[in-house]
Write a protein that holds these residues in place. Structure first.
Motif, short mmCIF file in Angstrom:
data_model
loop_
_atom_site.label_atom_id
_atom_site.label_comp_id
_atom_site.label_asym_id
_atom_site.label_seq_id
_atom_site.Cartn_x
_atom_site.Cartn_y
_atom_site.Cartn_z
N ARG A 4 0.84 -1.21 0.00
CA ARG A 4 0.00 0.00 0.00
C ARG A 4 0.87 1.26 0.00
O ARG A 4 0.61 2.21 -0.76
CB ARG A 4 -0.92 0.02 1.23
N THR A 5 1.89 1.27 0.83
CA THR A 5 2.77 2.43 0.91
C THR A 5 3.50 2.66 -0.40
O THR A 5 3.77 3.80 -0.79
CB THR A 5 3.78 2.25 2.07
N ALA A 6 3.82 1.58 -1.09
CA ALA A 6 4.50 1.68 -2.39
C ALA A 6 3.57 2.15 -3.50
O ALA A 6 4.03 2.42 -4.61
CB ALA A 6 5.09 0.33 -2.76
N ASP A 7 2.27 2.23 -3.20
CA ASP A 7 1.28 2.65 -4.19
C ASP A 7 1.33 1.77 -5.43
O ASP A 7 1.31 2.25 -6.56
CB ASP A 7 1.50 4.13 -4.57
N VAL A 8 1.44 0.45 -5.20
CA VAL A 8 1.47 -0.49 -6.31
C VAL A 8 0.09 -0.50 -6.99
O VAL A 8 -0.94 -0.62 -6.34
CB VAL A 8 1.83 -1.91 -5.83
N ARG A 9 0.12 -0.38 -8.33
CA ARG A 9 -1.11 -0.24 -9.11
C ARG A 9 -1.34 -1.46 -9.98
O ARG A 9 -0.40 -2.20 -10.29
CB ARG A 9 -1.01 1.03 -9.96
N PRO A 10 -2.60 -1.67 -10.41
CA PRO A 10 -2.92 -2.88 -11.19
C PRO A 10 -2.17 -3.00 -12.50
O PRO A 10 -2.05 -4.11 -13.03
CB PRO A 10 -4.43 -2.74 -11.43
N ASP A 11 -1.66 -1.88 -13.04
CA ASP A 11 -0.91 -1.96 -14.30
C ASP A 11 0.60 -1.93 -14.08
O ASP A 11 1.37 -1.89 -15.05
CB ASP A 11 -1.31 -0.82 -15.23
N ASP A 12 1.06 -2.00 -12.84
CA ASP A 12 2.49 -1.93 -12.55
C ASP A 12 3.22 -3.23 -12.91
O ASP A 12 2.69 -4.33 -12.69
CB ASP A 12 2.75 -1.62 -11.08
N VAL A 13 4.42 -3.06 -13.41
CA VAL A 13 5.36 -4.17 -13.56
C VAL A 13 6.42 -3.95 -12.48
O VAL A 13 7.23 -3.03 -12.57
CB VAL A 13 6.00 -4.18 -14.96
N VAL A 14 6.38 -4.79 -11.46
CA VAL A 14 7.22 -4.58 -10.28
C VAL A 14 8.43 -5.50 -10.32
O VAL A 14 8.32 -6.69 -10.63
CB VAL A 14 6.43 -4.84 -8.98
N VAL A 15 9.60 -4.94 -9.99
CA VAL A 15 10.78 -5.76 -9.78
C VAL A 15 11.07 -5.78 -8.29
O VAL A 15 11.00 -4.76 -7.61
CB VAL A 15 12.00 -5.24 -10.60
N GLU A 16 11.34 -6.98 -7.79
CA GLU A 16 11.65 -7.18 -6.38
C GLU A 16 13.04 -7.77 -6.26
O GLU A 16 13.39 -8.70 -6.99
CB GLU A 16 10.63 -8.12 -5.72
N ILE A 17 13.83 -7.24 -5.34
CA ILE A 17 15.19 -7.74 -5.11
C ILE A 17 15.21 -8.52 -3.81
O ILE A 17 14.72 -8.06 -2.79
CB ILE A 17 16.21 -6.58 -5.03
N GLY A 18 15.79 -9.72 -3.84
CA GLY A 18 15.92 -10.52 -2.63
C GLY A 18 14.59 -10.98 -2.08
O GLY A 18 14.26 -10.69 -0.92
N PRO A 19 13.80 -11.71 -2.85
CA PRO A 19 12.47 -12.12 -2.39
C PRO A 19 12.47 -13.14 -1.27
O PRO A 19 11.45 -13.32 -0.60
CB PRO A 19 11.83 -12.72 -3.66
N GLY A 20 13.58 -13.83 -1.07
CA GLY A 20 13.65 -14.82 0.00
C GLY A 20 12.65 -15.94 -0.21
O GLY A 20 12.60 -16.56 -1.28
N LEU A 21 11.82 -16.20 0.79
CA LEU A 21 10.83 -17.28 0.70
C LEU A 21 9.54 -16.84 0.00
O LEU A 21 8.69 -17.67 -0.27
CB LEU A 21 10.51 -17.80 2.10
#
Length: 294
Positions: free
Chosen positions: A46-63
């Protein structure tokens, strides 16, 4: 009466069960601390304001704690993981817990510092619980390599969060502050307690929001030239810029010429300068060298 749909996110029991099955113990060497609280990862999304059309890259996803929450909200998620065991297990976790979204997930098994391309559409957002020991270089590398990233939210050690978001004149303002500000408007976006991690770290964490500048500082100097000035200015924080930049410029006199040309006092110190002022110094020095060689 139908039973409630189970929460696809990972809680403490699921995290420990997964780690046991995989024989995984978080390592200090890779700065691993796994988030075990679904409310926290949803708050991050929510704080990142992730939107339905976003292509998100995540670093170090862990589990996969944050990965699953991102997949609930974004169009696509690409996770970059260096750990062999974690990288191998994550696609199966996504398939098991969010099967309807599994085709929107991609994994890159590589050191994030070496990543220069990603599969699928260009990323629009970066959201990550960054490993404490490499947080700043990874963040700066991703911002430099993928200009399509418009919004970033990273969770880092609280002290690092303070440094990234610091303004000129602050005691913690330094190289990370200036370099991050080259790319984006940076601010603290919240704090995260220790009890939502496994293992619990011995420091608090902070969220940092970075919104890409619509225009980078107006200068003819390159990013590398500006960053070289920044590195030199903070390598000897206690010295005036005339002295601190002498090695970079070739002499104290050359440093003073660049500073005066940029409208910066030679007696100032690096912690008082904005990124725009560092850019002007780099530009003045580069122009002076060009004129001298003409």
């Amino acid at each position: 009466m139908s039973s409630p749909t189970p929460d696809p996110l990972l809680g403490p029991a699921e995290i420990r069960d997964l780690s046991t099955k995989l024989g995984v113990r978080p390592t200090k060497q890779r700065g691993q601390n796994f988030v075990i609280d679904p409310n926290t990862v949803r708050r991050i999304v929510r704080t990142a304001d992730v939107r339905p059309d976003d292509v998100v890259v995540e670093i170090g996803p862990g589990l996969g704690s944050l990965t699953l929450a991102l997949l609930e909200a974004a169009d696509r998620v690409t996770a970059v993981e260096i750990d062999d065991v974690l990288a191998a297990a994550l696609p199966a976790t996504v398939e098991a817990r969010l099967p309807a979204r599994a085709d929107r997930f991609a994994l890159v098994h590589r050191d994030a510092m070496l990543v220069d391309e990603l599969p699928g559409p260009a990323p629009t957002a970066l959201v990550a619980n960054l490993p404490y020991n490499v947080a700043v270089p990874v963040l700066l590398h991703m911002l430099a390599t993928f200009p399509s990233i418009r919004r970033t939210l990273v969770m880092v050690q609280a002290e690092v969060a303070d440094r990234l978001a610091a303004a000129p004149g602050s005691k913690v303002y330094g190289v990370p502050s200036v370099k991050a500000n080259w790319y984006a408007e940076v601010k603290r976006a919240g704090s995260i307690g220790r009890n939502v991690f496994w293992p619990a770290p011995n420091v608090d964490s902070g969220l940092v929001s970075l919104v890409r500048r619509t225009e980078q500082p107006a200068t003819t100097a390159t990013r590398a030239q500006v960053f070289a000035v920044v590195d030199a200015a903070f390598a000897q924080r206690r010295k005036t810029l005339r002295a601190a930049l002498a090695g970079w410029a070739g002499s104290a006199a050359a440093a003073e010429k660049a500073l005066v040309g940029a409208g910066v006092s030679p007696q100032a110190r690096g912690e008082s300068l904005t990124v725009e002022e560092f850019a002007r110094i780099a530009e003045q020095h580069a122009t002076g060298r060009q004129e001298a060689s003409a």
